[in-house]
Design an enzyme around this catalytic site. Structure first.
Site, mmCIF file in Angstrom:
data_model
loop_
_atom_site.group_PDB
_atom_site.id
_atom_site.type_symbol
_atom_site.label_atom_id
_atom_site.label_comp_id
_atom_site.label_asym_id
_atom_site.label_seq_id
_atom_site.Cartn_x
_atom_site.Cartn_y
_atom_site.Cartn_z
ATOM 1 N N GLU A 1 0.834 -1.205 0.000
ATOM 2 C CA GLU A 1 0.000 0.000 0.000
ATOM 3 C C GLU A 1 0.869 1.255 0.000
ATOM 4 O OE1 GLU A 1 -1.749 0.835 3.832
ATOM 5 O OE2 GLU A 1 -3.642 1.451 2.911
ATOM 6 N N HIS B 1 2.466 4.625 0.982
ATOM 7 C CA HIS B 1 2.727 5.274 2.270
ATOM 8 C C HIS B 1 3.408 6.613 2.043
ATOM 9 C CE1 HIS B 1 1.554 1.511 4.156
ATOM 10 N NE2 HIS B 1 1.557 2.137 5.314
ATOM 11 N N ASP C 1 3.590 -1.744 5.759
ATOM 12 C CA ASP C 1 2.687 -2.557 6.579
ATOM 13 C C ASP C 1 3.136 -4.015 6.659
ATOM 14 O OD1 ASP C 1 1.268 -0.258 6.926
ATOM 15 O OD2 ASP C 1 -0.504 -0.882 5.811
ATOM 16 N N HIS D 1 -2.063 -3.656 9.257
ATOM 17 C CA HIS D 1 -2.761 -2.804 8.270
ATOM 18 C C HIS D 1 -4.205 -2.646 8.741
ATOM 19 C CE1 HIS D 1 -4.182 -1.383 4.341
ATOM 20 N NE2 HIS D 1 -4.937 -2.457 4.192
ATOM 21 N N GLU E 1 -7.107 -1.830 7.675
ATOM 22 C CA GLU E 1 -8.276 -2.377 6.979
ATOM 23 C C GLU E 1 -8.371 -3.896 7.070
ATOM 24 O OE1 GLU E 1 -6.257 -0.050 6.024
ATOM 25 O OE2 GLU E 1 -7.254 1.526 4.867
ATOM 26 N N HIS F 1 -1.787 7.248 9.139
ATOM 27 C CA HIS F 1 -1.235 6.560 7.984
ATOM 28 C C HIS F 1 -0.051 7.312 7.363
ATOM 29 C CE1 HIS F 1 -1.168 3.903 4.548
ATOM 30 N NE2 HIS F 1 -1.013 4.961 3.799
ATOM 31 N N GLU G 1 4.313 5.528 11.779
ATOM 32 C CA GLU G 1 4.847 4.590 10.775
ATOM 33 C C GLU G 1 6.194 5.062 10.239
ATOM 34 O OE1 GLU G 1 1.389 2.013 8.732
ATOM 35 O OE2 GLU G 1 1.429 4.074 8.024
HETATM 36 ZN ZN ZN Z 1 0.675 1.521 7.099
HETATM 37 MN MN MN Z 2 -2.096 0.238 5.901
#
Ligand code: ZN
Ligand code: MN
Length: 273
Positions: free
Chosen positions: A33, A35, A44, A119, A121, A176, A181
């Site tokens: 994904e 970032h 992630d 992650h 979701e 996010h 992160e």
């Molecule tokens: Zn992430």
């Molecule tokens: Mn994520």
């Protein structure tokens, strides 16, 4: 040769010895994904794998190969599917992948498994996969298999968040590709972070609902939802300490591990709850 905590580094007799010793196993679940422009697509994957590696070292555990794809990125929590490179699974597919791994680990003798999500979701599809796996295991006649399922970021202490966000924590969803992160990736894979590319088009201002299709400008163009300025490997270490300490404590409590068991085998199947 130094003993690895990674299942993929073990031979099958070594794997079997771990299950016979009733070692706790860890299954990190990641995503591929966006970032932002300063972090790699694999954040992630990198972060839950790094957390599991450290926890496993402390409790004599084994880390199964990380699931590298996750459930679809959502605009308000990950920027959404439109960013180039964000490559996701349908919820059903992810649940099936988790189900099959959980099932086969148990079939091969794993009795204590922690599924560690990296992650946002992924949460409910992973719950579904664990549930379906557990049903199959029970049908197989295995009654002593215990699974923990957790999000690693829930193990940050309030004091640490107050140190990191003197003006107040914006919330995990908006984090996010932001301070948390970015700091953790600076700790684990600094060569993959380009702090010169940290954008300043956030923080995102989202309504309390989703809209499909997403309107242009709904998500910050950079894909970073809050602030990444001020990230550092030192802050990443504060976070990592909390994650590892908290998850070690949870695993020891739920799996009935004694502190003296760290790093070597045990035969305490009966104490597992
Ligand atoms: Zn992430
Ligand atoms: Mn994520």
């Amino acid at each position: 040769m130094a003993e690895s905590v990674f299942m993929a580094d073990l031979t099958w007799p070594e794997f079997e010895a771990k299950t016979k010793a009733n070692a706790p196993f860890f299954l990190p679940v990641g995503a591929t994904e966006q970032h932002g422009p300063h972090l790699p697509l694999g954040v992630d994957v990198i972060l839950p794998t790094g957390v599991c590696e450290r926890v496993a070292k402390k409790v004599g555990g084994v880390v199964a190969p990380t699931i590298p794809y996750g459930y679809k990125s959502q605009p308000r929590t990950g920027g959404g599917q439109a960013f180039p490179g964000t490559t996701s699974l349908n919820a059903h597919t992810l649940s099936m992948v988790v189900r099959d791994i959980v099932h086969d680990l148990a079939l091969h003798g794993v009795r204590r498994l922690a599924v560690v999500n990296g992650h946002f979701e992924n949460s409910w599809p992973v719950v579904e996969g664990v549930d379906l796996g557990m049903r199959e295991i029970r049908r197989d006649g295995i009654a002593d298999f215990v699974v923990l399922r957790l999000e690693y970021w829930d193990f940050v202490r309030r004091e640490t968040l107050d140190r990191l966000f003197p003006e107040g924590f914006p919330g995990t969803e908006l984090e996010h590709a932001s301070l948390l992160e970015t700091s953790l990736t600076l700790l684990l894979r600094p060569e993959l972070v380009d702090m010169r590319k940290v954008p300043s088009d956030g923080p995102a201002k989202f309504p309390t609902y989703d809209r499909t299709p997403v309107k242009p400008g709904f998500v910050p163009a950079s894909g970073v939802l809050a602030r990444a300025q001020g990230s550092s490997a030192e802050k990443g270490q504060w976070l990592m300490n909390d994650h590892v300490e908290g998850i070690v404590r949870a695993v020891r409590a739920e799996f009935g591990l004694l502190e003296s068991e760290a790093g070597h085998g045990y035969d305490n199947r009966a104490r597992a709850v």
